[in-house]
Design an enzyme around this catalytic site. Structure first.
Site, PDB file in Angstrom:
ATOM      1  N   GLN A   1       0.775  -1.143  -0.199  1.00 57.98           N
ATOM      2  CA  GLN A   1       0.167   0.024   0.043  1.00 57.98           C
ATOM      3  C   GLN A   1       0.935   1.192   0.051  1.00 57.98           C
ATOM      4  O   GLN A   1       0.355   2.527  -0.007  1.00 57.98           O
ATOM      5  CB  GLN A   1      -0.977  -0.120   1.112  1.00 57.98           C
ATOM      6  CG  GLN A   1      -1.594  -1.022   1.132  1.00 57.98           C
ATOM      7  CD  GLN A   1      -2.409  -1.225   2.705  1.00 57.98           C
ATOM      8  OE1 GLN A   1      -3.432  -0.490   2.956  1.00 57.98           O
ATOM      9  NE2 GLN A   1      -1.967  -2.051   3.610  1.00 57.98           N
ATOM     10  N   ASN A   2       2.293   0.980  -0.075  1.00 60.09           N
ATOM     11  CA  ASN A   2       3.118   2.084   0.337  1.00 60.09           C
ATOM     12  C   ASN A   2       3.313   2.807  -0.913  1.00 60.09           C
ATOM     13  O   ASN A   2       3.536   2.081  -1.932  1.00 60.09           O
ATOM     14  CB  ASN A   2       4.431   1.728   0.848  1.00 60.09           C
ATOM     15  CG  ASN A   2       4.079   1.178   2.356  1.00 60.09           C
ATOM     16  OD1 ASN A   2       3.211   1.506   2.854  1.00 60.09           O
ATOM     17  ND2 ASN A   2       5.227   0.578   3.015  1.00 60.09           N
TER      18      ASN A   2
ATOM     19  N   HIS B   1      -1.580   1.384  -4.227  1.00 60.40           N
ATOM     20  CA  HIS B   1      -1.776   2.744  -4.034  1.00 60.40           C
ATOM     21  C   HIS B   1      -0.897   3.975  -4.976  1.00 60.40           C
ATOM     22  O   HIS B   1      -1.035   5.064  -4.430  1.00 60.40           O
ATOM     23  CB  HIS B   1      -1.973   3.011  -2.636  1.00 60.40           C
ATOM     24  CG  HIS B   1      -3.206   2.299  -1.782  1.00 60.40           C
ATOM     25  ND1 HIS B   1      -3.090   2.294  -0.350  1.00 60.40           N
ATOM     26  CD2 HIS B   1      -4.232   1.741  -2.333  1.00 60.40           C
ATOM     27  CE1 HIS B   1      -4.329   1.611  -0.257  1.00 60.40           C
ATOM     28  NE2 HIS B   1      -4.749   1.117  -0.995  1.00 60.40           N
TER      29      HIS B   1
ATOM     30  N   CYS C   1      -1.222  11.953 -16.321  1.00 56.23           N
ATOM     31  CA  CYS C   1      -1.924  13.033 -17.157  1.00 56.23           C
ATOM     32  C   CYS C   1      -3.384  12.851 -17.066  1.00 56.23           C
ATOM     33  O   CYS C   1      -4.032  11.531 -17.060  1.00 56.23           O
ATOM     34  CB  CYS C   1      -1.663  12.722 -18.642  1.00 56.23           C
ATOM     35  SG  CYS C   1      -2.612  13.922 -19.552  1.00 56.23           S
TER      36      CYS C   1
ATOM     37  N   CYS D   1       2.426  19.263 -19.529  1.00 56.68           N
ATOM     38  CA  CYS D   1       2.219  17.614 -19.680  1.00 56.68           C
ATOM     39  C   CYS D   1       3.099  17.391 -21.129  1.00 56.68           C
ATOM     40  O   CYS D   1       2.635  17.928 -22.160  1.00 56.68           O
ATOM     41  CB  CYS D   1       0.743  17.170 -19.643  1.00 56.68           C
ATOM     42  SG  CYS D   1       0.656  15.526 -20.115  1.00 56.68           S
TER      43      CYS D   1
ATOM     44  N   ASN E   1       2.839  -6.893  13.244  1.00 54.02           N
ATOM     45  CA  ASN E   1       2.881  -5.658  13.637  1.00 54.02           C
ATOM     46  C   ASN E   1       3.488  -4.897  14.858  1.00 54.02           C
ATOM     47  O   ASN E   1       3.746  -5.862  15.763  1.00 54.02           O
ATOM     48  CB  ASN E   1       1.286  -5.130  13.430  1.00 54.02           C
ATOM     49  CG  ASN E   1       0.666  -4.001  13.267  1.00 54.02           C
ATOM     50  OD1 ASN E   1       1.115  -3.110  14.273  1.00 54.02           O
ATOM     51  ND2 ASN E   1       0.080  -3.512  12.015  1.00 54.02           N
ATOM     52  N   LEU E   2       3.367  -3.795  15.168  1.00 53.89           N
ATOM     53  CA  LEU E   2       3.730  -3.369  16.517  1.00 53.89           C
ATOM     54  C   LEU E   2       2.886  -3.921  17.557  1.00 53.89           C
ATOM     55  O   LEU E   2       2.998  -4.111  18.798  1.00 53.89           O
ATOM     56  CB  LEU E   2       3.736  -2.004  16.510  1.00 53.89           C
ATOM     57  CG  LEU E   2       5.090  -1.040  16.064  1.00 53.89           C
ATOM     58  CD1 LEU E   2       4.907   0.222  16.482  1.00 53.89           C
ATOM     59  CD2 LEU E   2       6.145  -1.551  16.901  1.00 53.89           C
TER      60      LEU E   2
HETATM   61  P1  NAD Z   1      -1.537   3.027   8.840  1.00 57.34           P
HETATM   62  O1  NAD Z   1      -0.749   4.328   9.431  1.00 57.34           O
HETATM   63  O2  NAD Z   1      -2.908   3.020   8.854  1.00 57.34           O
HETATM   64  O3  NAD Z   1      -1.191   1.825   9.713  1.00 57.34           O
HETATM   65  C1  NAD Z   1       0.297   1.368   9.950  1.00 57.34           C
HETATM   66  C2  NAD Z   1       0.479   0.213  10.812  1.00 57.34           C
HETATM   67  O4  NAD Z   1       1.906   0.053  11.148  1.00 57.34           O
HETATM   68  C3  NAD Z   1       0.071   0.312  12.239  1.00 57.34           C
HETATM   69  O5  NAD Z   1      -0.962  -0.765  12.499  1.00 57.34           O
HETATM   70  C4  NAD Z   1       1.115   0.454  13.232  1.00 57.34           C
HETATM   71  O6  NAD Z   1       0.696  -0.363  14.399  1.00 57.34           O
HETATM   72  C5  NAD Z   1       2.096  -0.359  12.310  1.00 57.34           C
HETATM   73  N1  NAD Z   1       3.641  -0.227  12.489  1.00 57.34           N
HETATM   74  C6  NAD Z   1       4.075   1.208  12.937  1.00 57.34           C
HETATM   75  N2  NAD Z   1       5.255   0.981  13.058  1.00 57.34           N
HETATM   76  C7  NAD Z   1       5.642  -0.414  12.646  1.00 57.34           C
HETATM   77  C8  NAD Z   1       7.079  -1.170  12.936  1.00 57.34           C
HETATM   78  N3  NAD Z   1       8.088  -0.488  12.922  1.00 57.34           N
HETATM   79  N4  NAD Z   1       6.768  -2.296  12.675  1.00 57.34           N
HETATM   80  C9  NAD Z   1       5.485  -3.204  12.193  1.00 57.34           C
HETATM   81  N5  NAD Z   1       4.493  -2.151  12.228  1.00 57.34           N
HETATM   82  C10 NAD Z   1       4.471  -1.039  12.584  1.00 57.34           C
HETATM   83  O7  NAD Z   1      -0.986   2.472   7.452  1.00 57.34           O
HETATM   84  P2  NAD Z   1      -1.238   1.594   6.554  1.00 57.34           P
HETATM   85  O8  NAD Z   1      -2.188   0.585   7.169  1.00 57.34           O
HETATM   86  O9  NAD Z   1      -0.292   1.405   5.561  1.00 57.34           O
HETATM   87  O10 NAD Z   1      -2.529   2.424   5.546  1.00 57.34           O
HETATM   88  C11 NAD Z   1      -2.546   2.434   4.245  1.00 57.34           C
HETATM   89  C12 NAD Z   1      -2.456   4.083   3.687  1.00 57.34           C
HETATM   90  O11 NAD Z   1      -1.254   4.796   3.875  1.00 57.34           O
HETATM   91  C13 NAD Z   1      -2.122   3.843   2.075  1.00 57.34           C
HETATM   92  O12 NAD Z   1      -3.029   4.524   1.563  1.00 57.34           O
HETATM   93  C14 NAD Z   1      -0.685   4.159   1.979  1.00 57.34           C
HETATM   94  O13 NAD Z   1      -0.845   4.606   0.456  1.00 57.34           O
HETATM   95  C15 NAD Z   1      -0.579   5.356   2.969  1.00 57.34           C
HETATM   96  N6  NAD Z   1       0.897   5.577   3.434  1.00 57.34           N
HETATM   97  C16 NAD Z   1       1.957   5.168   2.656  1.00 57.34           C
HETATM   98  C17 NAD Z   1       3.071   5.623   3.268  1.00 57.34           C
HETATM   99  C18 NAD Z   1       4.574   5.233   2.541  1.00 57.34           C
HETATM  100  O14 NAD Z   1       4.533   4.953   1.411  1.00 57.34           O
HETATM  101  N7  NAD Z   1       5.506   4.757   3.403  1.00 57.34           N
HETATM  102  C19 NAD Z   1       3.233   6.573   4.363  1.00 57.34           C
HETATM  103  C20 NAD Z   1       2.227   6.887   4.708  1.00 57.34           C
HETATM  104  C21 NAD Z   1       0.890   6.627   4.463  1.00 57.34           C
END
Ligand code: NAD
Length: 233
Positions: free
Chosen positions: A88-89, A106, A114, A133, A201-202
């Site tokens: 999702q990152n 995502h 564009c 563009c 997860n944490l």
């Molecule tokens: P979220 O913030 O909702 O959840 C993050 C999760 O990661 C939490 O459950 C938290 O407990 C856990 N966490 C935090 N630190 C951790 C670690 N060191 N080790 C393991 N787990 C850890 O984020 P999500 O669920 O990814 O939400 C998705 C949305 O966030 C997407 O739409 C995405 O595009 C966007 N997003 C992406 C980035 C990125 O690309 N790095 C950054 C911020 C948001």
């Protein structure tokens, strides 16, 4: 040979220094989600939205992959069955670590699209409403190639096909609040009741009851050991 699908969220990049989606204050790096991550926000205030993603794109030059990203590369390289990493990152840390079979559901910070033709471009620097563009030759037509709330995530057919064939599903560093990704675990269980499902997860997430197993800790600390164990099994 087993098939594996891995879903990652912003938690896997946290130890690299990138903020997760929702901090304790419910904001994304100080911004309300509806101000920076919806098509309506872009219509209302394109300069603010462009500047928000420009900052995040520029930040990528200052961060690097962590041991959790590296562990997934080691897993992919050693895996005998089918492998798919769905993130999702929007950062580029998985590919910089060396992941190959990767889908950014995502979108990606380092791409622009564009509004007129849908053409997607690799993009490194800042994007502004003055940028012209290359395909339609107009200003104000390039938007970040990011899936905003209310928009359809990318490559869903490919992802669901892999989920239906999965024997193992790992969900790493994602809160389980953003759909459709949050529903992937239910999809794999519907298709294969014996699929091994693991949440890393944490802390326990909203979807924890859907997972048969869980590992709690920082991804960079617990994932390398977990991957080693998986490869030894
Ligand atoms: P979220 O913030 O909702 O959840 C993050 C999760 O990661 C939490 O459950 C938290 O407990 C856990 N966490 C935090 N630190 C951790 C670690 N060191 N080790 C393991 N787990 C850890 O984020 P999500 O669920 O990814 O939400 C998705 C949305 O966030 C997407 O739409 C995405 O595009 C966007 N997003 C992406 C980035 C990125 O690309 N790095 C950054 C911020 C948001």
């Amino acid at each position: 040979m087993k098939n594996i699908v891995i879903l990652t969220g912003s938690g896997i990049s946290a130890e690299s220094g990138i903020s997760t989606f929702r901090g304790g204050d419910g904001l994304w790096d100080g911004h309300r989600i509806e101000d920076v991550a919806t098509p309506e926000a872009f219509e209302r205030d394109p300069d603010l939205v462009q500047s928000f993603y420009n900052t995040r794109r520029a930040q990528l030059a200052t961060v690097k992959p962590n041991p959790a990203h590296a562990a997934l590369v080691a897993l992919e390289n050693a895996w005998q069955g089918e492998f798919l990493l769905v993130t999702q990152n929007v950062d580029d840390l998985h590919e910089r670590a060396g992941s190959k079979k990767l889908i950014h559901m995502h979108g990606e910070l380092k791409k622009a699209r564009c509004l007129e033709t849908g053409q997607v471009y690799d993009w490194q620097g800042a994007l502004t409403q003055d940028t012209v563009c290359a395909c339609c030759q107009r200003e104000g037509m390039l938007r970040p190639h990011i899936v905003w709330f209310g928009e359809m995530p990318l490559a869903m057919e490919h992802i669901y096909h892999a989920l239906r064939k999965a024997d193992i599903f790992l969900s790493i560093g994602t809160s389980g609040l953003v759909y459709p990704a949050a529903g992937f675990v239910q999809e794999v269980r519907r298709n294969n009741r014996n699929c091994r499902t693991v949440e890393i997860n944490l802390e326990p997430t909203a979807g924890r009851s859907y997972f048969a197993e869980s590992v709690y800790g920082k991804a960079g600390e617990v994932l390398p050991g977990f991957v080693q164990q998986l490869l030894n099994d």
